[in-house]
Design an enzyme around this catalytic site. Structure first.
Site, PDB file in Angstrom:
ATOM      1  N   HIS A  63      -3.065  -6.602  -1.896  1.00 40.04           N
ATOM      2  CA  HIS A  63      -2.697  -8.112  -1.709  1.00 40.04           C
ATOM      3  C   HIS A  63      -1.137  -8.525  -2.136  1.00 40.04           C
ATOM      4  CE1 HIS A  63      -3.757  -7.615  -6.056  1.00 40.04           C
ATOM      5  NE2 HIS A  63      -3.623  -8.909  -6.224  1.00 40.04           N
ATOM      6  N   ASP A  67       2.675  -8.000  -9.026  1.00 38.73           N
ATOM      7  CA  ASP A  67       2.426  -6.811  -9.567  1.00 38.73           C
ATOM      8  C   ASP A  67       1.849  -5.913  -8.628  1.00 38.73           C
ATOM      9  OD1 ASP A  67      -0.009  -8.490  -9.739  1.00 38.73           O
ATOM     10  OD2 ASP A  67      -0.934  -7.252 -10.983  1.00 38.73           O
ATOM     11  N   ASP A 212      -7.716  -6.405  -6.450  1.00 41.48           N
ATOM     12  CA  ASP A 212      -8.057  -7.423  -7.704  1.00 41.48           C
ATOM     13  C   ASP A 212      -9.183  -8.006  -7.194  1.00 41.48           C
ATOM     14  OD1 ASP A 212      -5.962  -6.505  -8.733  1.00 41.48           O
ATOM     15  OD2 ASP A 212      -4.762  -8.312  -9.238  1.00 41.48           O
ATOM     16  N   HIS A 270      -5.946  -1.402 -13.610  1.00 49.61           N
ATOM     17  CA  HIS A 270      -5.550  -2.718 -13.777  1.00 49.61           C
ATOM     18  C   HIS A 270      -5.955  -3.346 -15.017  1.00 49.61           C
ATOM     19  CE1 HIS A 270      -5.138  -6.848 -12.253  1.00 49.61           C
ATOM     20  NE2 HIS A 270      -4.178  -6.356 -11.516  1.00 49.61           N
TER      21      HIS A 270
HETATM   22 ZN   LIG Z   1      -3.094  -7.734 -10.048  1.00 46.79          ZN
HETATM   23 ZN   LIG Z   2      -3.946 -10.436  -8.181  1.00 47.29          ZN
END
Ligand SMILES: [Zn+2]
Ligand SMILES: [Zn+2]
Length: 305
Positions: A63, A67, A212, A270
């Site tokens: 995405h 980050d 995520d 993550h």
């Molecule tokens: Zn992230």
């Molecule tokens: Zn994210």
């Protein structure tokens, strides 16, 4: 194939963890590297881990949160300085084309190799050749975010050399036909069936690298029966409410997905900057209560698949 984590922190880097970036090292299989996400400092992390930008074949982004993408312009433009130019494919949610074009235009940068951008808007097969297939599915995050299922196609069975020897069948060019399962006639008149001398098919490996997400059905589908699942685990389970509110998972959520999908192994990554490396045991133990074969990634950790 090996999976090397170049960054394992959620949101922003810490002194111990860089932000998201994973290399799938396929140098043995196809002489190439695939990159999953490209957080800030990815190109320096690649150098430290001795991965050449020139070997990059495909960059997959889950995405477009910073980050996961702020390292991309540097990776793309530095790659232009490399000697051995080859085409690069970039697969990412819609918007990536505008991002790359805008950055290049405003910074007076250009690329010296063909960049093939594939923008994702829906589920589907995003890559396929005679060796690998990659499927993408939308996860549940605050912005469009995809997970990837990477399937290595089964390799043909090897000839059972020992059995050939036992039956006094000489080696030679006819072995290529036997390997294809064909029937051949030897010089001494014997008729030999290839299928009688083939070993087991070498099953291709399967892995899932998810972006995520909160725990969702698409994650289970992508991770079904995989040898290795990479799942985010931003928070400990006591902070489940906070994690879900921000579109993230906890240790226990990640482990539950691994269990429901019948994955063989789970690597959590993550990790929120609130945790330091001393918290790893606590985070892993939470997950292990649900799914025993769980590990937590640290920067530069390599896992063999
Ligand atoms: Zn992230
Ligand atoms: Zn994210």
């Amino acid at each position: 194939m090996n999976l090397t984590f170049l960054g394992t922190s959620a949101g922003s880097p810490t002194a111990e963890r860089n932000v998201s970036s994973i290399v799938l090292d396929l140098r043995q299989e196809r002489g190439k590297l695939w990159l999953f996400d490209c957080g800030e400092t990815t190109q320096m992390q690649m150098q430290k881990a001795k991965f050449s930008l020139a070997k990059l074949e495909i960059i997959f982004l889950t995405h477009l949160h910073g980050d996961h993408v702020f390292g991309l312009p540097g990776v793309l433009t530095s790659r232009s300085l490399m000697q051995n130019q080859s085409a690069l494919t970039l697969i990412a949610p819609k918007g990536i084309k505008q991002l790359v074009e805008t950055v290049n235009e405003i910074s007076y940068s250009w690329l010296t190799y063909p960049l093939n951008i594939i923008e994702l808007e829906e589920n589907g097969i995003v890559f396929e050749d005679n060796q690998f297939q990659v499927e993408a599915k939308l996860l549940q995050h605050r912005v469009p975010c995809f997970g990837y299922r990477i399937i290595e196609k089964d390799l043909p069975a090897n000839l059972d050399i020992e059995k050939l020897r036992q039956d006094n069948i000489p080696m030679g060019s006819h072995c290529d036909d036997l390997k294809k399962g064909k029937t051949i006639t030897l010089n001494d008149g014997r008729i030999i069936k290839g299928s009688d001398y083939l070993g087991n098919i070498n099953n291709g490996r399967k892995l899932a690298i998810l972006g995520d997400t909160i725990a969702c059905e698409a994650s289970i589908e992508l991770a079904k029966d995989v040898d290795l699942l990479v799942h985010e685990a931003t928070q400990e389970h006591a902070l489940a409410e906070k994690a879900i509110e921000r579109g993230h998972s906890t240790t226990v959520h990640a482990a539950t997905i691994a269990k429901q999908a019948n994955a063989k192994r789970l690597i959590m990554t993550h990790i929120s900057p609130r945790y330091n490396l001393n918290d790893n045991d606590k985070l892993v133990n939470e997950a292990k209560n649900v799914f025993a074969n769980t590990e937590i990634a640290i920067d530069f950790a390599t896992f063999r698949v």
